[in-house]
Write a protein that holds these residues in place. Structure first.
Motif, PDB file in Angstrom:
ATOM      1  N   THR A  78       7.800 -20.286  -4.436  1.00  0.00           N
ATOM      2  CA  THR A  78       6.728 -19.484  -5.002  1.00  0.00           C
ATOM      3  C   THR A  78       5.974 -20.302  -6.038  1.00  0.00           C
ATOM      4  N   ASN A 125       4.758 -17.565   1.334  1.00  0.00           N
ATOM      5  CA  ASN A 125       4.319 -17.659  -0.055  1.00  0.00           C
ATOM      6  C   ASN A 125       2.795 -17.662  -0.156  1.00  0.00           C
ATOM      7  N   ASN A 128       1.583 -14.177   0.201  1.00  0.00           N
ATOM      8  CA  ASN A 128       1.844 -13.362  -0.989  1.00  0.00           C
ATOM      9  C   ASN A 128       0.887 -13.689  -2.131  1.00  0.00           C
ATOM     10  N   GLU A 179      -1.563 -10.835  -3.721  1.00  0.00           N
ATOM     11  CA  GLU A 179      -1.475 -10.465  -5.136  1.00  0.00           C
ATOM     12  C   GLU A 179      -2.776 -10.698  -5.888  1.00  0.00           C
ATOM     13  N   LYS A 215      -0.876  -9.876   5.740  1.00  0.00           N
ATOM     14  CA  LYS A 215       0.309  -9.043   5.970  1.00  0.00           C
ATOM     15  C   LYS A 215       0.908  -9.287   7.353  1.00  0.00           C
ATOM     16  N   ASP A 220       8.094 -10.575  -0.522  1.00  0.00           N
ATOM     17  CA  ASP A 220       6.795  -9.901  -0.564  1.00  0.00           C
ATOM     18  C   ASP A 220       6.133 -10.007  -1.933  1.00  0.00           C
ATOM     19  N   ASN A 221       6.549 -11.004  -2.727  1.00  0.00           N
ATOM     20  CA  ASN A 221       5.922 -11.223  -4.037  1.00  0.00           C
ATOM     21  C   ASN A 221       6.102 -12.674  -4.431  1.00  0.00           C
ATOM     22  N   THR A 222       5.476 -13.051  -5.548  1.00  0.00           N
ATOM     23  CA  THR A 222       5.550 -14.440  -6.021  1.00  0.00           C
ATOM     24  C   THR A 222       6.306 -14.550  -7.338  1.00  0.00           C
ATOM     25  N   ASN A 223       7.149 -13.588  -7.622  1.00  0.00           N
ATOM     26  CA  ASN A 223       7.912 -13.583  -8.864  1.00  0.00           C
ATOM     27  C   ASN A 223       9.047 -14.603  -8.801  1.00  0.00           C
ATOM     28  N   GLU A 266      12.761 -13.536  -9.897  1.00  0.00           N
ATOM     29  CA  GLU A 266      13.485 -12.528  -9.129  1.00  0.00           C
ATOM     30  C   GLU A 266      14.245 -13.177  -7.981  1.00  0.00           C
ATOM     31  N   LYS A 323      15.537 -13.363  -4.448  1.00  0.00           N
ATOM     32  CA  LYS A 323      15.094 -12.764  -3.185  1.00  0.00           C
ATOM     33  C   LYS A 323      16.337 -12.449  -2.352  1.00  0.00           C
TER      34      LYS A 323
END
Length: 466
Positions: free
Chosen positions: A25, A111, A114, A118, A138, A171-174, A177, A179
């Protein structure tokens, strides 16, 4: 194909982490603040830099190897090549898999999707373009997860999907977190969410090139996912929808005049072209004895090209009689993407499964008549036996489909799916002549690839799925 000069700029703006782990990410802020810049993340040449001929097709016994002889692989006991060619379950595949581009490349593209999703709502640009680009992102995110889950997890079965391990659905770029690996059912539920009818409806009816997706690809992804889930009645509907937007089949009959097989990545039959970075496939693939015996008499590539499938080169490359090597330069057959022919074969099998055997085999023949030269009259598969059973029809489909999809993931995915069905599960037997005969059972752990160490060391949830 549209070449994107701004791709390097987009990647530098993303500042993607180089850590080879799941959390691929971007670190820090990006400057992608308008729709045109974000579109660069979609408008590129997708590759997964591990050719199926190095492992996927070896496992299914389509291919012996791309570059090594049987004798060479046999002497290298503690290798992945040996594990796959000799079906040796004692080889420690986990220890030998430090990295795997089949894992890292799809997550890299996920990535990108995503990042776009975002940032696009706040980006400067046309609102209609935003809706369309979100739909593309998506569906591509769902498709790359589909490839991953079928390589690194067991086959989906409704009775076990809730308890069998899947993959992380990113489903995010955090970056902070973890995965977490989901169940197989959870992964497929999310894939279907990403290619829902509402999302597909936001795509263009037809896109200008095969590096971007349109409604044909959107419906094809949904058909492909439902098909792998063995929801055949639903997959049939979406395969038909995809073919309504693009039913172009590669017609090889020109080979009679040119004596050469040529196919570009921009051919109209390519819904989305994804190869392994060489744009030449199935060049230098060495097919097994068993696969070579499945070619029909009059196959345009095998029997009417100057190069095509060359037995002398195949036997020299493999050290095994009865094999053949593809020496057709100028061919770009889809490795990891989707093309029209996949939809015809999905439609055919779904029709056979739902009792419409004649219609099913007619769809096999729609492709097959552009692959095999039968002089004046092309004989339908069905006409050979008007009282054909489902299993007899499936046998014809399976043999033709094996040859059609040399150089792709299709046979691997099919065998995994068939291996969970009592009527179609089978043990693969590979005859390597003086080197012995080897078998792969439907329940072998070899059907699931190990998560690579550069992912598992950073994500404790990534326990192996075999």
């Amino acid at each position: 194909m549209k070449k994107i000069l701004g791709l390097a700029v987009a990647i530098s703006l993303l500042m993607v982490s180089c850590d080879k782990q799941l959390d691929i990410t971007p670190k820090g802020k990006t400057t992608l603040s308008n729709v045109a810049d974000l579109e660069l993340l979609l408008n590129q040449y997708f590759t997964i830099s591990q050719a199926p001929g190095y492992d996927i097709e070896i496992i299914t016994n389509e291919i012996i190897h791309m570059t090594k002889s049987v004798a060479e692989v046999k002497s290298q006991v503690n290798t992945l090549d040996h594990a796959y060619l000799f079906y040796n379950e004692d080889v420690d595949r986990v220890m030998l898999t430090s990295t795997d581009p089949k894992y890292s490349d799809p997550y890299r593209y996920i990535n990108y999707m995503n990042v776009l999703l975002e940032k696009i709502d706040d980006a400067n640009g046309n609102s209609a373009d935003k809706v369309r680009l979100k739909a593309e992102a998506k569906i591509l995110r769902g498709y790359f997860h589909f490839i991953l889950v079928n390589l690194f997890a067991k086959q989906y079965d409704s009775s076990t999907a809730s308890t069998n391990g899947g993959i992380p659905y990113v489903d995010n770029t955090n970056v902070t977190e973890e995965k977490t690996k989901l169940s197989l059912k959870e992964v497929y539920d999310k894939i279907l969410d990403d290619c829902s009818d509402d999302i597909v409806s936001d795509l263009l009816d037809v896109h200008e090139n095969t590096s971007r997706i349109d409604k044909a690809f959107g419906y094809a992804v949904k058909a492909r996912v439902l098909f792998q889930m063995k929801r055949y009645d639903e997959a049939l509907i979406y395969a038909q929808k995809a073919l309504q937007y693009n039913n172009n089949i590669e017609d090889r009959s020109y080979i009679l005049n040119t004596m050469a097989w040529e196919l570009t990545s921009e051919s109209p039959n390519q819904y989305l072209f994804i190869d392994y970075g060489m744009m030449m496939n199935p060049l230098l693939l060495n097919v097994s004895r068993e696969t070579f015996n499945c070619f029909e008499p009059g196959d345009y590539v095998k029997d009417f090209t100057m190069m095509g499938w060359n037995t002398a080169m195949g036997e020299r490359s493999t050290g095994l009689s009865g094999t053949a090597c593809c020496v057709a330069f100028g061919v770009s057959q889809n490795c990891y993407g989707i093309r029209t022919e996949q939809m015809y074969y999905i439609l055919a099998e779904c029709l056979i499964r739902t009792g419409q055997i004649r219609k099913g085999l007619e769809n096999v023949d729609v492709v097959r008549e552009k692959r095999v030269y039968n002089y004046v009259t092309f004989t339908s598969q069905f006409d050979k036996n008007e009282n054909m059973t489902e299993t007899e029809a499936m046998s014809l489909l399976q043999k033709a489909k094996l040859i059609e999809f040399i150089g792709s993931y299709d046979t691997f995915f099919d065998y995994k799916r068939w291996n969970t069905e009592a009527d179609y599960r089978r043990t693969i037997t590979r005859d390597l002549g003086e080197y012995g005969t080897y078998s792969l059972s439907p329940d072998s752990p070899i059907w699931v690839f190990p998560f690579p160490a550069d992912a598992t060391r950073h994500n404790l949830s990534l326990t192996q799925n075999f």
